[in-house]
Design an enzyme around this catalytic site. Structure first.
Site, mmCIF file in Angstrom:
data_model
loop_
_atom_site.group_PDB
_atom_site.id
_atom_site.type_symbol
_atom_site.label_atom_id
_atom_site.label_comp_id
_atom_site.label_asym_id
_atom_site.label_seq_id
_atom_site.Cartn_x
_atom_site.Cartn_y
_atom_site.Cartn_z
ATOM 1 N N LYS A 121 0.850 -1.188 0.000
ATOM 2 C CA LYS A 121 0.000 0.000 0.000
ATOM 3 C C LYS A 121 0.889 1.243 0.000
ATOM 4 O O LYS A 121 1.952 1.274 0.619
ATOM 5 C CB LYS A 121 -0.914 -0.010 1.224
ATOM 6 C CG LYS A 121 -2.051 1.010 1.152
ATOM 7 C CD LYS A 121 -3.004 0.862 2.321
ATOM 8 C CE LYS A 121 -4.185 1.816 2.143
ATOM 9 N NZ LYS A 121 -5.093 1.778 3.317
ATOM 10 N N ASN A 154 -14.024 2.769 -3.772
ATOM 11 C CA ASN A 154 -13.368 3.017 -2.497
ATOM 12 C C ASN A 154 -13.054 4.501 -2.352
ATOM 13 O O ASN A 154 -12.825 5.205 -3.347
ATOM 14 C CB ASN A 154 -12.084 2.181 -2.366
ATOM 15 C CG ASN A 154 -10.893 2.836 -3.034
ATOM 16 O OD1 ASN A 154 -10.193 3.657 -2.434
ATOM 17 N ND2 ASN A 154 -10.652 2.495 -4.304
ATOM 18 N N ASN A 213 2.740 6.464 -7.318
ATOM 19 C CA ASN A 213 1.297 6.680 -7.345
ATOM 20 C C ASN A 213 0.995 8.098 -7.828
ATOM 21 O O ASN A 213 0.910 9.037 -7.051
ATOM 22 C CB ASN A 213 0.706 6.435 -5.957
ATOM 23 C CG ASN A 213 -0.801 6.432 -5.960
ATOM 24 O OD1 ASN A 213 -1.437 6.990 -6.848
ATOM 25 N ND2 ASN A 213 -1.399 5.799 -4.960
ATOM 26 N N PHE A 214 0.826 8.219 -9.151
ATOM 27 C CA PHE A 214 0.430 9.476 -9.774
ATOM 28 C C PHE A 214 -1.053 9.440 -10.133
ATOM 29 O O PHE A 214 -1.476 10.142 -11.042
ATOM 30 C CB PHE A 214 1.217 9.697 -11.075
ATOM 31 C CG PHE A 214 2.669 10.023 -10.899
ATOM 32 C CD1 PHE A 214 3.095 10.978 -9.986
ATOM 33 C CD2 PHE A 214 3.633 9.388 -11.669
ATOM 34 C CE1 PHE A 214 4.438 11.281 -9.834
ATOM 35 C CE2 PHE A 214 4.980 9.696 -11.541
ATOM 36 C CZ PHE A 214 5.382 10.643 -10.613
ATOM 37 N N SER A 215 -1.846 8.647 -9.420
ATOM 38 C CA SER A 215 -3.141 8.315 -10.003
ATOM 39 C C SER A 215 -4.313 8.117 -9.063
ATOM 40 O O SER A 215 -5.441 7.953 -9.534
ATOM 41 C CB SER A 215 -2.973 7.043 -10.845
ATOM 42 O OG SER A 215 -2.251 6.051 -10.138
ATOM 43 N N CYS A 216 -4.135 8.110 -7.762
ATOM 44 C CA CYS A 216 -5.276 7.930 -6.865
ATOM 45 C C CYS A 216 -6.248 9.094 -7.078
ATOM 46 O O CYS A 216 -5.866 10.251 -6.900
ATOM 47 C CB CYS A 216 -4.812 7.880 -5.415
ATOM 48 S SG CYS A 216 -6.159 7.670 -4.229
ATOM 49 N N LYS A 254 2.520 4.893 -12.182
ATOM 50 C CA LYS A 254 1.138 4.414 -12.230
ATOM 51 C C LYS A 254 0.228 5.546 -12.685
ATOM 52 O O LYS A 254 0.123 6.579 -12.018
ATOM 53 C CB LYS A 254 0.699 3.882 -10.862
ATOM 54 C CG LYS A 254 -0.648 3.164 -10.884
ATOM 55 C CD LYS A 254 -0.924 2.522 -9.533
ATOM 56 C CE LYS A 254 -2.213 1.704 -9.554
ATOM 57 N NZ LYS A 254 -2.470 1.074 -8.235
ATOM 58 N N ASN A 281 -5.168 3.007 -12.757
ATOM 59 C CA ASN A 281 -5.685 3.113 -11.397
ATOM 60 C C ASN A 281 -7.200 3.254 -11.499
ATOM 61 O O ASN A 281 -7.774 3.193 -12.582
ATOM 62 C CB ASN A 281 -5.050 4.311 -10.668
ATOM 63 C CG ASN A 281 -5.038 4.126 -9.161
ATOM 64 O OD1 ASN A 281 -5.926 3.503 -8.584
ATOM 65 N ND2 ASN A 281 -4.029 4.663 -8.502
ATOM 66 N N THR A 282 -7.850 3.453 -10.380
ATOM 67 C CA THR A 282 -9.308 3.484 -10.356
ATOM 68 C C THR A 282 -9.883 4.698 -11.090
ATOM 69 O O THR A 282 -9.211 5.711 -11.276
ATOM 70 C CB THR A 282 -9.812 3.476 -8.908
ATOM 71 O OG1 THR A 282 -9.172 4.544 -8.196
ATOM 72 C CG2 THR A 282 -9.493 2.155 -8.234
#
Length: 455
Positions: A121, A154, A213-216, A254, A281-282
């Site tokens: 995570k 989420n 993580n460039f994408s949440c 990402k 990503n989502t």
């Protein structure tokens, strides 16, 4: 100093350093426009092969093919091993960043069940700023009486555990599983020092790859983190440059699907020297409104916020994004033979080995699963290995690399489709569906629709 320290304690899983990748790039094969030789994935064929598949103790999901997996490798059947950016994975299945990689216990479970790699995570330098809420998930089903989950939302943030705790657990995992792939997902603000600190500290405990993580879609955008950073090309270019200079191990960026053209930020990341792309990503979403309470879901004290949508319903969108990125990587980077090959990790709605095969056919080196694990559990990987092997046996493929990217050449423009069909009709003198919109009728509408469906 960090680079020298890491080089002195290299884990067996890493086959070459970033510096050596360029020298060996020419030796890595990439699947070209392979011919599928008219093979069809019929349901009947799958059932027949499934009946012949190895039968063992009840593992994973009942009623699906299963194979025993030891140290990440199926004990029988075609080899599923892949080498990506110089790192060997015993199979292409990777736990996607999220709850299934949130602490030592669950990551150990993933390795024990046979996953080829685990992405923890997402961590940041200061976890005290991360405040999660509950409930933070909402599900979509075909109807209220159906147990099948087709969509999942989420509103969960990145890890709320102190970085020191996560690093200690990363180190313990690498000591216990030195030949397994551990990937650190990291996220920070627009702060060069913070990125350098985070990268250095993660490398010191022996992680194998970074995923950025460039994408949440809901990952603290007010701090210019997550998708807010991945959607800002100028900021993304700066940060990718900082990361490339600081990191001594491979880095995957990402990407967010919440953008007009996903290849634009992906190209920026690769141009700055990062080794690979992970997508998608989502998807930003609102799961729905409760028609009794009139409140949105997931509901926290009567309120909600848009979140990230995943599970099997997003697979067609993910495949389209992966196809676009894969074509860009192949045409603009790998086919030119300049520097090391760029890699692609496919994500989005994967729950079966057949799903995974589709992503690999579109150029993915590895395939990530997150929501699928939350719904079905960690032993799912054993079913997925058997299903992927089943697909390979149906087509006489001996390795993943033999069919990776094989479906990419069969995409073209709509203009070309019209041209090809016109030529085919002229050759066959055969009518295909409706010739024009004038031929639609009210009474025969559904049959007319069906006449133009391909699968």
């Amino acid at each position: 100093a960090r680079g020298e320290g890491w080089g002195g304690r290299m884990a067996p899983v890493r086959m070459r350093t970033r510096a050596a990748q360029g020298a060996q790039a020419a030796n890595v094969a990439v699947a070209g426009p392979a011919t599928l030789r008219g093979r069809k994935h019929s349901v009947g064929m799958r059932r027949n092969v499934a009946a012949r598949a190895q039968k063992g103790p009840a593992k994973g999901l009942e009623g699906r093919p299963w194979v025993a997996v030891e140290n990440g490798k199926p004990v029988s059947g075609p080899d599923l091993g892949v080498t990506v950016d110089g790192v060997y994975f015993p199979n292409p299945y990777v736990i996607g960043s999220g709850p299934p990689g949130t602490n030592y216990a669950v990551m150990k479970k993933a390795f024990d069940e046979g996953w080829g790699g685990v992405i923890a995570k997402t961590v940041s330098v200061d976890s005290s700023k991360v405040k999660n809420v509950t409930p933070r998930y909402a599900r979509m089903k075909p109807d209220s009486s159906n147990k099948e989950i087709i969509g999942w939302e989420n509103i969960e943030l990145i890890s709320d555990r102190p970085l020191e705790v996560m690093l200690k657990e990363f180190k313990q995992l690498k000591e216990e599983y030195p030949d397994r792939v551990l990937i650190a997902s990291i996220m920070e603000e627009y702060n060069k020092d913070a990125w350098e600190e985070l990268i250095g500290r993660c490398e010191e405990v022996g992680v194998d790859i970074f995923e950025i993580n460039f994408s949440c879609p809901h990952g603290m955008p007010e701090r210019k983190m997550g998708a807010a950073m991945g959607q800002d090309i100028e900021v993304l270019e700066d940060v990718c440059g900082w990361i490339h200079k600081a990191a001594n191990i491979p880095v995957w960026a990402k990407m967010t699907p919440n953008i007009t053209d996903i290849t634009v930020p992906a190209r920026v990341a690769l141009d700055q020297g990062l080794e690979g792309i992970a997508a998608i990503n989502t998807i930003q979403s609102v799961m729905g409104i409760n028609l009794q309470s009139l409140r949105p879901e997931p509901c926290v004290e009567g309120y909600s916020t848009p979140g990230g949508y995943s599970s099997k319903a997003v697979k067609p969108i993910a495949l389209a994004k992966v196809m676009g990125i894969a074509n860009m990587i192949q045409n603009d980077y790998n086919s030119k033979g300049i520097g090391p090959e760029r890699s692609l990790s496919g994500i989005g709605g994967v729950e079966t080995g057949f799903d995974a095969a589709e992503f690999i056919l579109l150029g993915s080196n590895t395939v990530q699963v997150c929501t699928g694990v939350m719904v079905h559990g960690y032993p799912l990987v054993q079913n997925m290995c058997a299903e992927l092997q089943q697909f390979m046996q149906e087509h006489n493929f001996q390795s993943i690399e033999e069919f990776r990217g094989a479906s990419l050449p069969y995409f073209t423009s709509h203009t070309n489709l019209v041209k090809m069909q016109k030529e085919a009709i002229e050759r066959k003198k055969k009518k295909v569906g409706l010739k024009s919109d004038d031929e639609w009728t009210g009474d025969g509408f559904t049959k007319e629709t069906e006449s133009m469906v391909s699968n």
